[in-house]
Design a protein around this motif. Structure first.
Motif, short mmCIF file in Angstrom:
data_model
loop_
_atom_site.label_atom_id
_atom_site.label_comp_id
_atom_site.label_asym_id
_atom_site.label_seq_id
_atom_site.Cartn_x
_atom_site.Cartn_y
_atom_site.Cartn_z
N LEU B 376 0.83 -1.21 0.00
CA LEU B 376 0.00 0.00 0.00
C LEU B 376 0.86 1.26 0.00
CD1 LEU B 376 -2.82 -0.91 2.51
CD2 LEU B 376 -2.94 -0.82 0.04
N ALA B 377 1.96 1.21 0.78
CA ALA B 377 2.82 2.38 0.88
C ALA B 377 3.45 2.70 -0.47
CB ALA B 377 3.90 2.14 1.94
N ALA B 379 2.11 1.73 -3.44
CA ALA B 379 1.13 1.65 -4.53
C ALA B 379 1.19 2.89 -5.42
CB ALA B 379 -0.27 1.47 -3.97
N PRO B 380 1.30 2.71 -6.74
CA PRO B 380 1.41 3.87 -7.63
C PRO B 380 0.09 4.64 -7.73
CG PRO B 380 1.36 1.83 -8.90
CD PRO B 380 1.42 1.44 -7.45
N ARG B 381 -1.05 3.96 -7.51
CA ARG B 381 -2.34 4.65 -7.59
C ARG B 381 -2.94 4.72 -6.19
NH1 ARG B 381 -5.87 1.37 -11.37
NH2 ARG B 381 -4.73 -0.33 -10.38
N PRO B 382 -2.73 5.84 -5.48
CA PRO B 382 -3.11 5.89 -4.07
C PRO B 382 -4.62 5.84 -3.84
CG PRO B 382 -2.29 8.02 -4.82
CD PRO B 382 -2.05 7.06 -5.93
N TRP B 383 -5.41 6.10 -4.88
CA TRP B 383 -6.87 6.09 -4.66
C TRP B 383 -7.44 4.68 -4.73
CZ3 TRP B 383 -4.19 8.18 -8.71
CH2 TRP B 383 -4.27 7.48 -9.91
N HIS B 384 -6.57 3.74 -5.06
CA HIS B 384 -7.01 2.37 -5.31
C HIS B 384 -6.59 1.48 -4.14
CE1 HIS B 384 -7.97 -1.20 -7.58
NE2 HIS B 384 -6.74 -1.65 -7.45
N LEU B 385 -7.40 0.47 -3.83
CA LEU B 385 -7.02 -0.48 -2.79
C LEU B 385 -6.99 -1.88 -3.44
CD1 LEU B 385 -6.54 -0.37 0.37
CD2 LEU B 385 -8.79 -1.39 0.54
N ALA B 387 -7.31 -4.99 -3.13
CA ALA B 387 -7.71 -5.94 -2.09
C ALA B 387 -7.30 -7.39 -2.39
CB ALA B 387 -9.23 -5.86 -1.90
#
Lengths: 315, 516
Positions: B376-377, B379-385, B387
């Motif tokens: 998560l830290a 992740a290139p797309r911070p709006w995405h999770l 899962a």
């Protein structure tokens, strides 16, 4: 965990219904459609400022934004000056207001995350700089202070019985809830608040996360101030002052941990509704300002104690 | 010298002769609420011998020793001391009978001087009830010098290092002139030289007829000092025997784990590749004063030395968590100057920090959340999770690192120390790790989990990761590393490999060539 996350908003909504019922018994007509719409409008503003506190408190490090009031006033006065009463200029006014809020939030964020000044001190100092600056600026420039007819219409009117501000708030709240709980960024924000050392060593740029949090707070506060200008009809010095403490109160009641790491905006939104209904009920039954403050404080205290109790029960 | 208490036979038992039992415990049980801590333990401690008490974390070693020392009451079973039934109700009772315990985590009065701590609760008094301060001070100095320590006896205990406090705790036990001395992980905080002095003191005590129960996770220490072995598992005696010659590690492990096939997992074959990390005169703060080193692909390099010679700080500086003041840090062919850990993590250089609870974990979160956080830290797309990716990563890490947990949704703080450490290592499986820096990765971890952690490091190294490991236990490094670098006062003073990798060589260097 899930039970807790849902439990808080449900509890707050149940209390709200209870208050509404009590109001109707004491003062028939308390829950008329016009009344409800009016309270939703008021709650929308409180909810927006509560979102500011939710974000910065979640980022941890004793996060708190005491400058939301001053930034809201700044947003309102700048926006009104640029709109100059014209509908065409309204979007530009909004854009500049939000831009100014982001800039002010950036100053807060840099002071807190880079220079290490405690949030309480940083945001209080900036608040006083902005308030003072606005007094000087307004007295020198005498800017236009009226809201454009479009903005007044948007913030004051209802659409099929639902006030437009409330719809706007619902949209912002939905985005906020999704960002805070269902995005990588939300996790970074909350983990930075929960344990900044681990977050940093795991690859988070914790400094940037915190600066962004204060920028968001500033941007939302300024936008809130801009909308307030429409709601009251004009911008004035001290426009946002009432929201400084109340926004913190609704965040705390809504379940945001003062120690950081949790950002349950659903709870905060419900708390904003509850507190609005509480205030209007107290006003309606003629309890004065001092009495309202006592009840406000007691409500906050009991929710904080409930938090402590739940925390202990979990360990 | 400590004199033996009265009532003990003067002649110590000689080798070959079976020493008589001094303390016998039979069928000891203990419940804490609904949790069974001891389910019937038998223990025999013989006169003048050292009994090594072994077992995984949570097997009941500490509970048993606290019952023997009178700090806890037993739920059932019986104990005999020198043939007489033992019914003590308090630590004071136990101390009067000569049973004394030194705890793993000393609870000293931080504001009181060392000498008062040593005699707290057992004040030497005149007939009038006054405390004989002069005598207490003299005895404290004597006991501490027995342990090879020159601590300032007037210093408040709170100002001492962890090692100093541990020595005071041990001195406090010795000053009570025990017949039965229980040492609960006494060496965890001590440096090798201090361990040497402690062992010499233990030997002198046993010659005087004192019996010692020695708890440790370090097999090498058990091998050195113990005459008898007792292995515990799940609150029961899993096995007990007298050592003869070399310690049978395989037997201990299989008894501890209950798995007859448990063996220390061997490190596989590795082909050491090209250099990935190179330091030239690296300086960082007062602790790191010019370090040169080179780390190659698939290589496991140990950082040794006494506590606090800059090893932890060096690892933090390489990981980007400490400002570099001078020198060059080369990653492959590029000089890099990290400003935050993220800069190095993006290069595949990551740190398993010193203090896993404070620096490595989000204690309130689940195992899955902790393992997935790096993903998560970064992740290139911070709006995405992502899962599904997170769930897959958690499952993979739990399976690959053999993390003992109910599943990814269990709170991480409920795991044992060893499994928590595996979670800290496991979160790096989200990235391509080129260099893994490990700061004392087996601190407070039982011997089985310890061997598993090194097996994980070995597997990563086989896949091409270079590992730089600081460990406070030299044996560990000798066993698992290709090379050992010894640090002293912020510099690397010795590099050992192959046949030169011996404990004496490491220890000589650890005390600093210049100082020696």
């Amino acid at each position: 965990m899930t039970a807790l996350r849902l439990g808080r908003p449900l509890l707050l909504l149940a209390l709200t219904l209870l208050l509404l019922a009590a109001g109707e018994v004491l003062l028939p007509g308390f829950i008329g459609p016009g009344q409800i719409a009016n309270q939703l409008k008021i709650a929308s503003f409180l909810g927006l400022f509560g979102l500011c506190q939710t974000v910065v408190m979640a980022a941890g490090g004793q996060g708190l934004d005491l400058s939301v009031g001053a930034i809201a006033t700044l947003g309102g006065i700048l926006g009104a000056a640029l709109m100059n009463g014209s509908n065409a200029m309204t979007p530009i006014g909004a854009g500049v207001a939000i831009g100014a809020g982001l800039a002010a939030g950036c100053v807060n964020g840099v002071g807190i995350a880079v220079l290490g000044v405690p949030p309480l001190v940083t945001t209080l100092a900036l608040s006083s700089v902005i308030d003072g600056g606005l007094i000087v600026g307004v007295s020198l420039a005498h800017p236009a202070n009226g809201a454009s007819p479009g903005l007044v219409a948007m913030t004051g009117r209802s659409f099929h019985g639902i006030p437009t501000v409330a719809v706007l708030w619902a949209v912002i709240a939905a985005i906020a809830i999704w960002l805070l709980s269902r995005s990588a960024w939300g996790r970074r924000l909350c983990r930075t608040g929960a344990n900044p050392i681990t977050a940093r060593l795991s690859g988070t740029d914790t400094t940037r996360v915190r600066i962004v949090a204060y920028m968001m707070s500033g941007g939302i506060a300024a936008f809130g101030g801009f909308l307030l200008t429409g709601y009251v009809g004009q911008a004035f010095l001290g426009l946002g002052n009432a929201y400084v403490l109340t926004s913190i109160v609704v965040a705390a009641i809504g379940g945001v941990a003062l120690a950081g790491g949790r950002a349950p905006y659903g709870g905060v939104a419900c708390a904003a509704i509850l507190m609005t209904v509480l205030v209007s009920l107290l006003t309606a039954i003629n309890i004065g300002e001092s009495g309202r403050q006592v009840i406000f404080g007691l409500t906050l205290l009991s929710f904080l104690m409930l938090d402590r109790y739940l925390m202990r029960a979990r360990h | 010298m400590l004199s033996s208490p009265e009532g003990l036979p003067a002649a110590p038992p000689t080798d070959g002769e079976i020493a008589p039992p001094l303390l016998i415990a039979r069928g000891i049980t203990k419940h804490f609420g609904g949790v069974v801590a001891l389910a019937g333990v038998d223990l025999t401690l013989r006169q003048g011998r050292v009994l090594g008490l072994l077992g995984a974390n949570g097997s009941g070693k500490s509970t048993l020793s606290r019952i023997i020392a009178g700090e806890l009451s037993s739920g059932g079973g019986e104990m005999h001391l020198a043939g007489a039934p033992l019914r003590h109700a308090s630590p004071q009772d136990a101390a009067r009978l000569g049973i004394v315990i030194a705890h793993q985590h000393p609870s000293l009065a931080p504001d009181m001087p060392v000498w008062e701590n040593v005699f707290l609760g057992a004040e030497l008094s005149y007939a009038g009830g006054f405390i004989d301060r002069a005598k207490a001070r003299r005895r404290t100095t004597d006991v501490l010098s027995e342990l090879g320590s020159r601590l300032d006896i007037a210093a408040p205990a709170g100002t001492l290092t962890a090692a100093g406090q541990q020595l005071v705790e041990i001195a406090r036990a010795l000053a009570r002139r025990p017949r039965v001395l229980i040492l609960d992980e006494p060496t965890a905080a001590l440096a090798a030289a201090e361990v040497g002095h402690l062992f010499a003191a233990i030997r002198r005590l046993t010659e005087e007829g004192v019996s010692v129960i020695f708890i440790s996770h370090r097999l090498a220490e058990i091998d050195t000092i113990c005459d008898d072995i007792l292995v515990m598992r799940n609150g029961r005696t899993a096995g007990a025997w007298t050592t003869s010659g070399r310690l049978d590690e395989g037997r201990i492990l299989s008894l501890m784990t209950g798995d007859p096939d448990a063996v220390l997992r061997e490190m596989g074959e590795r082909r050491i590749g090209e250099p990935v990390l190179r330091l030239e005169g690296l300086r960082a703060g007062p602790a790191v004063r010019g370090v040169d080193l080179e780390l190659r692909r698939s290589e496991i390099v140990g950082l040794a030395g006494l506590q606090g010679q800059g090893q932890v700080e060096l690892l933090e500086a390489i990981a980007g968590d400490r400002r570099i003041d001078g020198g060059t840090l080369w990653h492959k062919d590029r000089a890099v100057s990290p400003r935050r850990p993220r800069d190095m993590i993006n290069r595949g250089i990551c740190l398993v920090p010193d203090d896993r609870r404070r620096q490595g974990l989000f204690s309130g979160e689940t195992v899955g959340e902790n393992i997935g956080y790096v993903l998560l830290a970064l992740a290139p797309r911070p709006w995405h999770l992502p899962a599904e990716k997170l769930a897959a990563l958690a499952t993979r890490a739990i399976r690959r690192l053999l993390i003992k947990t109910d599943g990814p949704d269990q709170t991480v703080s409920a795991l044992s120390g060893g499994n928590q450490q595996k979670v800290v290592i496991g979160k790096w499986l989200a990235t391509d790790v080129e260099v893994m820096l490990l700061s004392d990765p087996t601190k407070g971890v039982d011997v089985h989990a310890r061997s598993e952690i090194y097996a994980i490091i070995g597997e990563l190294a086989q896949a091409g990761t270079a590992a730089l490991v600081f460990a406070s236990d030299v044996q560990e490094l000798l066993l698992h590393c290709d090379r050992i670098l010894v640090m002293y006062e912020g510099r690397i003073v010795e590099e050992l490999s192959g046949d030169a990798m011996t404990e004496p060589r490491v220890m000589t260097a650890a005390f600093g060539k210049a100082a020696g």
